[in-house]
Design a protein around this motif. Structure first.
Motif, short mmCIF file in Angstrom:
data_model
loop_
_atom_site.label_atom_id
_atom_site.label_comp_id
_atom_site.label_asym_id
_atom_site.label_seq_id
_atom_site.Cartn_x
_atom_site.Cartn_y
_atom_site.Cartn_z
N ASN A 79 33.22 -11.55 23.28
CA ASN A 79 34.36 -11.76 22.38
C ASN A 79 35.72 -11.67 23.05
O ASN A 79 36.73 -11.88 22.39
CB ASN A 79 34.32 -10.79 21.19
CG ASN A 79 35.03 -11.37 19.98
OD1 ASN A 79 34.91 -12.56 19.72
ND2 ASN A 79 35.79 -10.56 19.26
N ASP A 80 35.77 -11.40 24.34
CA ASP A 80 37.08 -11.23 24.98
C ASP A 80 37.59 -12.57 25.52
O ASP A 80 37.92 -12.70 26.69
CB ASP A 80 37.01 -10.19 26.09
CG ASP A 80 35.96 -10.51 27.14
OD1 ASP A 80 35.09 -11.36 26.87
OD2 ASP A 80 36.02 -9.93 28.23
N LEU A 81 37.65 -13.55 24.63
CA LEU A 81 38.05 -14.89 25.04
C LEU A 81 39.21 -15.29 24.14
O LEU A 81 39.06 -15.36 22.91
CB LEU A 81 36.84 -15.82 24.85
CG LEU A 81 36.74 -17.11 25.64
CD1 LEU A 81 37.03 -16.90 27.11
CD2 LEU A 81 35.35 -17.71 25.48
N TYR A 82 40.32 -15.54 24.74
CA TYR A 82 41.52 -15.95 23.99
C TYR A 82 41.28 -17.31 23.34
O TYR A 82 40.74 -18.21 23.96
CB TYR A 82 42.69 -16.02 24.97
CG TYR A 82 44.00 -16.32 24.31
CD1 TYR A 82 44.80 -15.30 23.79
CD2 TYR A 82 44.45 -17.63 24.19
CE1 TYR A 82 46.01 -15.58 23.17
CE2 TYR A 82 45.65 -17.92 23.56
CZ TYR A 82 46.43 -16.89 23.06
OH TYR A 82 47.62 -17.17 22.44
N GLY A 98 27.94 -15.57 19.12
CA GLY A 98 27.01 -14.56 19.60
C GLY A 98 27.51 -13.14 19.44
O GLY A 98 26.72 -12.18 19.45
N TYR A 99 28.82 -13.02 19.28
CA TYR A 99 29.42 -11.69 19.19
C TYR A 99 28.91 -10.92 17.96
O TYR A 99 28.46 -9.77 18.07
CB TYR A 99 30.94 -11.84 19.15
CG TYR A 99 31.69 -10.57 18.85
CD1 TYR A 99 31.59 -9.46 19.69
CD2 TYR A 99 32.52 -10.47 17.74
CE1 TYR A 99 32.30 -8.30 19.42
CE2 TYR A 99 33.23 -9.32 17.46
CZ TYR A 99 33.12 -8.23 18.30
OH TYR A 99 33.81 -7.08 18.03
N ASP A 100 28.95 -11.55 16.81
CA ASP A 100 28.54 -10.85 15.59
C ASP A 100 27.08 -10.42 15.68
O ASP A 100 26.71 -9.33 15.25
CB ASP A 100 28.76 -11.77 14.37
CG ASP A 100 28.53 -11.06 13.04
OD1 ASP A 100 29.18 -10.03 12.80
OD2 ASP A 100 27.69 -11.52 12.25
N THR A 101 26.24 -11.27 16.24
CA THR A 101 24.83 -10.91 16.41
C THR A 101 24.66 -9.74 17.36
O THR A 101 23.91 -8.80 17.07
CB THR A 101 24.04 -12.13 16.94
OG1 THR A 101 24.28 -13.24 16.09
CG2 THR A 101 22.54 -11.83 16.97
N ALA A 102 25.37 -9.79 18.47
CA ALA A 102 25.25 -8.70 19.45
C ALA A 102 25.67 -7.37 18.84
O ALA A 102 25.02 -6.34 19.05
CB ALA A 102 26.10 -9.02 20.68
N HIS A 149 20.00 -5.55 27.53
CA HIS A 149 19.88 -7.00 27.32
C HIS A 149 19.40 -7.40 25.93
O HIS A 149 19.48 -8.58 25.60
CB HIS A 149 18.96 -7.61 28.38
CG HIS A 149 19.69 -7.89 29.65
ND1 HIS A 149 19.93 -6.92 30.60
CD2 HIS A 149 20.30 -9.01 30.10
CE1 HIS A 149 20.61 -7.44 31.61
NE2 HIS A 149 20.85 -8.71 31.33
N ILE A 150 18.90 -6.48 25.13
CA ILE A 150 18.51 -6.91 23.78
C ILE A 150 19.73 -7.44 23.03
O ILE A 150 19.60 -8.22 22.10
CB ILE A 150 17.81 -5.80 22.94
CG1 ILE A 150 18.73 -4.61 22.67
CG2 ILE A 150 16.54 -5.33 23.63
CD1 ILE A 150 18.14 -3.64 21.61
N GLN A 151 20.93 -7.03 23.45
CA GLN A 151 22.16 -7.52 22.81
C GLN A 151 22.38 -9.02 23.01
O GLN A 151 23.17 -9.63 22.31
CB GLN A 151 23.38 -6.76 23.34
CG GLN A 151 23.39 -5.31 22.90
CD GLN A 151 24.38 -4.47 23.71
OE1 GLN A 151 25.54 -4.37 23.38
NE2 GLN A 151 23.90 -3.86 24.79
N ARG A 152 21.71 -9.60 24.00
CA ARG A 152 21.89 -11.03 24.26
C ARG A 152 20.94 -11.90 23.45
O ARG A 152 21.13 -13.12 23.39
CB ARG A 152 21.62 -11.35 25.74
CG ARG A 152 22.58 -10.75 26.69
CD ARG A 152 22.70 -11.61 27.94
NE ARG A 152 23.79 -11.12 28.75
CZ ARG A 152 25.08 -11.40 28.52
NH1 ARG A 152 25.42 -12.21 27.52
NH2 ARG A 152 26.03 -10.89 29.28
#
Lengths: 323, 323, 323, 323
Positions: free
Chosen positions: A129-132, A139-143, A253-256
């Motif tokens: 999520n650190d993308l301007y 994928g952020y919300d899922t992670a 890695h389960i976060q991916r």
């Protein structure tokens, strides 16, 4: 524009398939031919390119990972590598490319356009999520939900054994994953790269908690925190508090992986559509993002050079809510 | 028998609450008074004992952890500690005790009975499943499903990046968790304490897989494997195969938490009933278990001294299924 | 302001507990006493009011439902009912109230303030999301993800049997739940109150799909669609297409329960804080909401009278993505 | 035996893919060629038959539904239909067939063998579990856990609103799904075809509960209960208890889908292996099952004609545990 291609690059994230699907179907909707490039820039160099139709992406919206596979390419960092890739794209007569990935991907895309003139448009595919240029990345919300689900399970055992758990979540450069995990996980402390939380603060919080008869604690640590990894931090704290019964869990890695959440499927679908329609409208070297519920296109230069700041309100929230 | 008590001890496991609930309600059903001892043997020593009624266990069957909390007690290992505990039980006029835990718990219970004559009956509360006297222990099915869910997520990213993942699951002395994770997770290799899988075997399997164009691999490692932890094993393998793109994930304490599966809730409920009715029928120093769908009572001596062997059929299954 | 109270009212939604927790702890953080009113306005009338402290809300952030219980009160619709309620609040010396609920709740609150002068502030607790003044309501994201998870399961069987599934989700007046379910669930058609989708359109879509060899279909129906419930719609379609192998699933009340998602926990926590701090700043008769990532306070009058419109972009998305 | 085929038939169930995968890989392991027949007996008649190799089943063990699709075939009920099917199998030189399904499937297989001499062996693929010859059928554990997860969500809202919920689960002829849902879901009443629970019993239980200040109730109804569907039952109860605030939820087809549990993946894998190795050992007209942790082969005649009884212990458990 008659033929476009799509690929995924860099670390995979849940929702990439939903985005590929949207790109493929939007292209067909607008009468374009669409190709999938497998294995990121490596596949572009090696001509690992396949024709896609509507059924290529059937039954994929709910799947984690990326059906086009992903990779990091060293060869694409070289002028020669990019020349080979250009040759392949020309062979397939690709007029425009949708790149689903992060800043590494976009940097390559910019160089490629300068040298070979084929326009690229980007979608923010990364759990970090650190993308301007977008409130959320795909994928952020899922992670975050995956990590939170793990933290809920850890709280069961932390609470039963009255232990202190140091839980490390992803975030090499940012606390974007750590922060909602801390608030949503009912954590007492959050340690992220953007703010300084000293070991002394951790010690004080634990001691104050014990005084108030609090018996279990959860401390969320972003992997890139300035005090080190969770395993390092627990050692430092244990020096001052040898009586502490602590455990470390690295969620890893389960976060991916995993099936994307509703928010990620929707975002990925919207941005996939926006990428294709952006290309059709002549856009290039920009990333499609969603800010305040509106689709916006941000130049790759800005996504790469500008910093997206974490909401400072969140730090105060952890303090209030763990009272 | 008029008053009984129940407690949880040792590592917590999902389903302990379902078991406590069954003990409490079965006791009431049979006209007994029932008490909860908090924090395991420590609570017994300190008189951390509460009266329970039917509503004390309302809305708990689905909850992970243990509402009575758990702990490991050093003091109970001493004659003096046990004497204090006996004093407390006598103060509350407890005639019999249900102990939900593992072999450490049962060993203490046996000594206590010898010295103080209050009968204990046990229920197998541990995720590890390596307890003689029951096909499944309470929490085992949940732990396996939690680990498997994590492995499914890891496969998404392993597959997308064509990587080798070494996934460590719990099991200090046994492969009971590792084995179904390997079969159910579609793993290529499983490394467990009960069988010898050398580093050379791992290397061969990877090399053979690559030859057959297999690009991603999952290797399940029980934490007690003779080759060491997953982090040790990956280092050994990397020496021979420096080109391997490998990652390690330690699933860790999330395996202890979470809402119990149907099987665990049912098993916990059945065994809770069996413990109370066993006490009423004069049983003591035995563990209630379920073997081949029947309730059986096994002497603590056997649960402690006999070894439950993992089905050798499973090892062959991993080999066949990863062809 | 020294003492405040909090209650939940109307249909329960996941995240209500997270909001109660935030209200309680923020109140304590600011030195206030805090009370919980049980069973909505009925409890206010009957004095079903309890003192709360920080530990009253421990381990609740992840729990569905509402620990304060909820109800719809007929008595509060009367002047006499509200007078009784005011008496109770005065007895407890409550200076301000946080109401977690929807428009029914807020209407009552406005009348109450007019008559009795005790200020109320609202938080949007409803899964339906059709509440002006906040991008999301508390519980909406969870309800959507729950429904989507069910739809993923249905797709497995729809696909295996090559069937048409009509899936009904909640939404008496709006398609807020139906729309992301349709996009995220890869549905071919979505039928919502806000737009007109005729039976003929459904028939055409199915026939066109069959021509393109599509064999399974998912049609999402909001319960308040103008063509009726899913069971009604399937009957109308079957008249024209007797060969259709169709099934109906009504997802129902599971959408109200379950552990809240990260987004809902965060939102509920933020709005709980905003409610207490709003009261302290003299706000009343307003609902705290979050619009474009900022906390905003909207007058109850507007939340009740203004309509929140569904993004028209979404309808086009379903069309493109099911090509 | 050189070439075998595998197909799925009847209602799909989670774990069918894991079973197909095991059949395919075990066949290859033993040097056989293996074919997949799509769409059940219809595909056999129409020659919808594909060659399968190890990678055909990669990444399928965790997937719900069946990659070979399923169907019910009227044509196969005729002599002519079966003759066509035999022709196709002979064209492909199939020496033996693995049928994953239930009694309808096995009845067809028996007739087919009588007429055409090609041996069939069965695996129990049905969520219903009412199949003689195996303690569990493939998909049963998943269906129960899915239903239980839904019931947990319903309890959140039942409890918050102090309501009575009538929850209907699958089970046209048996209470196999309903029973563990009732015990594991903490239900007060369970209504199944095998036992008689009158409307008066329901009324008494509710009234007694209210007397004991119990405020919410969950009543699990198997769809084939002698008192009718949940919607019928609630109407009958409401006549006597008009003050009851009741809701109905029909869990429906979500019980057929979803990723299989560990138990189902393991069972499906074991039985898939057992089917292939059974065929190789000359077995035919039998179903591979697992009883008391051992693989057993039961004649189709017995699976069809004998009845598997639900454990009577369970009914008593619901009574004790809801005290």
């Amino acid at each position: 524009m008659k033929k476009i291609a799509v690929f995924t690059s860099g670390g995979d994230s849940p929702g990439m398939n939903a985005c590929i699907r949207a790109v493929v179907r939007t292209a067909i909707y607008h009468g374009l031919e669409v190709y999938g490039i497998r294995r990121g820039y490596n596949g572009m160099i090696n001509g690992d390119i396949i024709k896609m139709d509507s059924s290529s992406v059937s039954n994929t919206i709910q799947k984690g990972g990326t059906i086009l596979k992903s990779a990091r390419s060293k060869e694409f960092l070289t002028v020669e590598g990019r020349a080979k890739a250009a040759e392949q794209l020309k062979k397939f007569e690709i007029d425009g490319v949708v790149a689903i990935g992060g800043n590494g991907t976009f940097t390559g895309a910019m160089k490629f356009y300068e040298e070979h003139g084929i326009p690229f448009i980007g979608a923010p595919g990364t759990i970090d999520n650190d993308l301007y240029g977008s409130d959320h990345t795909i994928g952020y919300d899922t992670a975050v939900n995956t990590a939170l689900d793990a933290i809920d399970k850890i709280r069961d055992t932390a609470d039963s054994h009255e232990r202190v758990f140091f839980v490390e979540v992803m975030g090499r450069d940012s606390g974007y994953i750590a922060m909602p995990c801390a608030i949503g996980g009912g954590a007492e402390i959050v340690m992220i790269p953007e703010t300084t939380t000293t070991i002394d603060t951790v010690i004080d919080t634990l001691q104050n908690g014990w005084k108030r008869s609090k018996t279990s604690f959860i401390i969320i640590v972003a992997e890139g925190d300035e005090e080190g990894h969770a395993t390092d931090i627990v050692k430092k704290v244990e020096k001052a508090l040898p009586q502490m019964d602590a455990r470390v869990t690295v969620i890893g890695h389960i976060q991916r992986g995993g099936s994307p959440t509703a928010l990620d499927r929707l975002l990925a679908s919207e941005l996939g559509i926006a990428c294709v329609e952006g290309l059709l409208n002549g856009k290039k070297n920009v990333m499609a993002g969603k800010i305040n519920a509106k689709i916006v296109y941000t130049p790759f230069e800005d996504t790469i050079n500008k910093k997206k700041l974490i909401n400072p309100r969140f730090t105060r929230m952890v303090e209030i809510l763990s009272i």
